[in-house]
Design a protein around this motif. Structure first.
Motif, PDB file in Angstrom:
ATOM      1  N   THR A  38      42.901  40.377 -31.299  1.00  0.00           N
ATOM      2  CA  THR A  38      43.824  40.876 -32.447  1.00  0.00           C
ATOM      3  C   THR A  38      44.294  42.221 -32.163  1.00  0.00           C
ATOM      4  O   THR A  38      43.431  43.241 -31.800  1.00  0.00           O
ATOM      5  CB  THR A  38      43.203  40.830 -33.820  1.00  0.00           C
ATOM      6  OG1 THR A  38      42.042  41.485 -33.882  1.00  0.00           O
ATOM      7  CG2 THR A  38      42.873  39.448 -33.942  1.00  0.00           C
ATOM      8  N   LEU A  39      45.432  42.634 -32.080  1.00  0.00           N
ATOM      9  CA  LEU A  39      45.918  44.029 -31.961  1.00  0.00           C
ATOM     10  C   LEU A  39      46.458  44.738 -33.365  1.00  0.00           C
ATOM     11  O   LEU A  39      46.610  46.080 -33.086  1.00  0.00           O
ATOM     12  CB  LEU A  39      47.046  43.868 -30.781  1.00  0.00           C
ATOM     13  CG  LEU A  39      46.408  43.240 -29.553  1.00  0.00           C
ATOM     14  CD1 LEU A  39      47.749  43.255 -28.502  1.00  0.00           C
ATOM     15  CD2 LEU A  39      45.473  44.135 -28.857  1.00  0.00           C
ATOM     16  N   GLY A  40      46.987  43.982 -34.063  1.00  0.00           N
ATOM     17  CA  GLY A  40      47.475  44.449 -35.176  1.00  0.00           C
ATOM     18  C   GLY A  40      48.314  43.435 -36.022  1.00  0.00           C
ATOM     19  O   GLY A  40      48.571  42.313 -35.624  1.00  0.00           O
ATOM     20  N   SER A  41      48.528  43.874 -37.349  1.00  0.00           N
ATOM     21  CA  SER A  41      49.184  42.995 -38.196  1.00  0.00           C
ATOM     22  C   SER A  41      49.986  43.798 -39.299  1.00  0.00           C
ATOM     23  O   SER A  41      49.917  45.116 -39.552  1.00  0.00           O
ATOM     24  CB  SER A  41      48.217  42.258 -38.728  1.00  0.00           C
ATOM     25  OG  SER A  41      47.421  42.991 -39.567  1.00  0.00           O
ATOM     26  N   GLY A  42      50.744  42.932 -39.957  1.00  0.00           N
ATOM     27  CA  GLY A  42      51.577  43.821 -41.075  1.00  0.00           C
ATOM     28  C   GLY A  42      52.139  42.654 -41.844  1.00  0.00           C
ATOM     29  O   GLY A  42      51.550  41.382 -42.003  1.00  0.00           O
ATOM     30  N   ASN A  43      53.161  42.778 -42.655  1.00  0.00           N
ATOM     31  CA  ASN A  43      53.521  42.179 -43.730  1.00  0.00           C
ATOM     32  C   ASN A  43      54.271  40.858 -43.068  1.00  0.00           C
ATOM     33  O   ASN A  43      55.378  40.985 -42.348  1.00  0.00           O
ATOM     34  CB  ASN A  43      54.642  42.448 -44.793  1.00  0.00           C
ATOM     35  CG  ASN A  43      55.050  41.590 -45.813  1.00  0.00           C
ATOM     36  OD1 ASN A  43      54.244  40.736 -46.353  1.00  0.00           O
ATOM     37  ND2 ASN A  43      56.385  41.762 -46.284  1.00  0.00           N
ATOM     38  N   LYS A  44      53.729  39.718 -42.891  1.00  0.00           N
ATOM     39  CA  LYS A  44      54.274  38.529 -42.340  1.00  0.00           C
ATOM     40  C   LYS A  44      54.366  38.426 -40.728  1.00  0.00           C
ATOM     41  O   LYS A  44      55.160  37.903 -40.193  1.00  0.00           O
ATOM     42  CB  LYS A  44      55.829  38.122 -42.789  1.00  0.00           C
ATOM     43  CG  LYS A  44      55.848  37.832 -44.232  1.00  0.00           C
ATOM     44  CD  LYS A  44      57.114  37.518 -44.872  1.00  0.00           C
ATOM     45  CE  LYS A  44      57.107  37.395 -46.506  1.00  0.00           C
ATOM     46  NZ  LYS A  44      58.546  37.040 -46.754  1.00  0.00           N
ATOM     47  N   PHE A  45      53.565  39.468 -40.146  1.00  0.00           N
ATOM     48  CA  PHE A  45      53.502  39.237 -38.753  1.00  0.00           C
ATOM     49  C   PHE A  45      52.238  39.502 -38.264  1.00  0.00           C
ATOM     50  O   PHE A  45      51.445  40.085 -39.077  1.00  0.00           O
ATOM     51  CB  PHE A  45      54.524  40.326 -38.146  1.00  0.00           C
ATOM     52  CG  PHE A  45      54.053  41.733 -38.372  1.00  0.00           C
ATOM     53  CD1 PHE A  45      53.256  42.490 -37.276  1.00  0.00           C
ATOM     54  CD2 PHE A  45      54.841  42.481 -39.331  1.00  0.00           C
ATOM     55  CE1 PHE A  45      53.084  43.606 -37.394  1.00  0.00           C
ATOM     56  CE2 PHE A  45      54.208  43.768 -39.377  1.00  0.00           C
ATOM     57  CZ  PHE A  45      53.726  44.424 -38.307  1.00  0.00           C
ATOM     58  N   PHE A  46      51.895  39.212 -36.957  1.00  0.00           N
ATOM     59  CA  PHE A  46      50.494  39.354 -36.271  1.00  0.00           C
ATOM     60  C   PHE A  46      50.708  39.555 -34.945  1.00  0.00           C
ATOM     61  O   PHE A  46      51.581  38.960 -34.450  1.00  0.00           O
ATOM     62  CB  PHE A  46      49.693  38.425 -36.586  1.00  0.00           C
ATOM     63  CG  PHE A  46      48.121  38.302 -36.305  1.00  0.00           C
ATOM     64  CD1 PHE A  46      47.715  37.967 -35.152  1.00  0.00           C
ATOM     65  CD2 PHE A  46      47.300  39.003 -37.489  1.00  0.00           C
ATOM     66  CE1 PHE A  46      46.386  38.148 -34.798  1.00  0.00           C
ATOM     67  CE2 PHE A  46      45.886  38.728 -37.264  1.00  0.00           C
ATOM     68  CZ  PHE A  46      45.418  38.642 -35.835  1.00  0.00           C
ATOM     69  N   ILE A  47      50.016  40.630 -34.219  1.00  0.00           N
ATOM     70  CA  ILE A  47      50.112  40.790 -32.984  1.00  0.00           C
ATOM     71  C   ILE A  47      48.961  40.410 -32.316  1.00  0.00           C
ATOM     72  O   ILE A  47      47.848  40.804 -32.685  1.00  0.00           O
ATOM     73  CB  ILE A  47      50.524  42.385 -32.775  1.00  0.00           C
ATOM     74  CG1 ILE A  47      51.767  42.500 -33.590  1.00  0.00           C
ATOM     75  CG2 ILE A  47      50.614  42.445 -30.978  1.00  0.00           C
ATOM     76  CD1 ILE A  47      52.194  44.113 -33.567  1.00  0.00           C
TER      77      ILE A  47
END
Length: 299
Positions: free
Chosen positions: A77-86
């Motif tokens: 997992t690299l990062g995330s936010g509102n309604k997204f994931f990297i």
């Protein structure tokens, strides 16, 4: 269809820059905005050091390494936010035959055709990349039953080498991946939301054009709980199952809740399955008709 995206960007950005950009400028539910953001993902993929930097920082504290990672061991997992994931996915070539490769094949889902319940952009970051055969289907044309025939349309056979970007559409594009010739990594920008998380994902048999199963999702554990309730539940459990049967987002969970209710309230099975006939999902209604037919035969 699944889209191969072009970008001539040669500059680089850092991971935090990319996360900040998509947080500020991209609505993950807007396909046009997602596609327009592809050059930024390409710029991140051009950065040949950000991934090892991220890896080394987290590895400094082994006890908390990837502690928020709910995916398989092939994923960082690299990062995330509102309604997204990297995330970064690793893809390994075959090692040894037998049990080791059987385990690896299951981990990477090689040769197992499946869709995704989220749209995403993927870019090859390292290596020659996996091979993939891509088909499409209309999600509105299926009920979601195992063994159900699906009208599939072949799109292409392709791969994901370093620098290549592709966009996959939620619950429409199906791909079956084959191992890369060398260890490979892909980066994914995934568009996730509450609505997306309630869609089913499926395994497919491309030769027979049928659904062979459901991909494990947050609803899978709820199905297991309903099975458990069927065997150990009491009167209090019935009230909880009533709520699940009428309101859970996953049709398969609602079927399992009705099934548990019918077991716990055996004297009211006809009433319970008649109620299930009104469910908005064809999957639930068809199951209800089968149960009612069996009750009729049994007299």
């Amino acid at each position: 269809m699944a889209i191969t995206l072009q970008s001539d960007r040669t500059d680089t950005i850092e991971l935090d820059e990319y996360v900040d950009y998509v947080t500020r400028h991209v609505d993950p539910t807007d396909t046009d905005q997602v596609l327009a953001s592809a050059p930024m993902l390409k710029a991140l993929a051009n950065n040949r050091s950000f991934l090892v930097d991220k890896f080394n920082r987290e590895l400094q504290d082994w006890d908390t390494f990837q502690s928020s990672n709910g995916y398989s061991s092939q994923t960082l997992t690299l990062g995330s936010g509102n309604k997204f994931f990297i995330r970064a996915n690793m893809w390994a070539p075959p090692t040894n035959p037998g049990e080791v490769w059987d385990w690896e094949s299951k981990l990477f889902a090689y040769a197992k055709a499946h869709d995704h319940n989220f749209s995403f952009i993927t870019v090859g970051y390292l290596g020659s990349g996996y091979g993939t055969s891509i088909h499409e289907y209309d999600p509105e044309s299926i009920r979601g039953e195992v063994g159900e025939h699906v009208d599939l349309r072949f799109l292409e056979d392709t791969s994901l080498p370093q620098g290549k970007m592709m966009f996959y559409r939620a619950s429409r594009d199906i791909h079956s991946q084959t191992p890369p010739e060398e260890f490979s990594i892909s980066l994914n920008f995934m568009c996730v939301s509450r609505e997306v998380s309630t869609r089913e994902q499926y395994w497919f048999d491309l030769e027979q054009s049928i659904i062979t199963g459901r991909v494990q999702n947050p609803g899978s554990t709820r199905v297991m709980f309903c099975h458990l309730a069927k065997h150990i539940g009491d009167g209090r459990t019935v009230n909880l199952l009533e709520s699940i049967a009428s309101g859970h987002a996953f049709p398969q969970v609602r079927v399992s809740a009705y099934d548990a209710l019918a077991a716990l309230e055996s004297g009211h099975r006809a009433r319970i399955w008649t109620r299930a006939l009104t469910d908005s999902s064809d999957l639930v209604a068809i199951h209800a008709r089968r149960e009612l037919a069996q009750l009729e035969v049994a007299g």
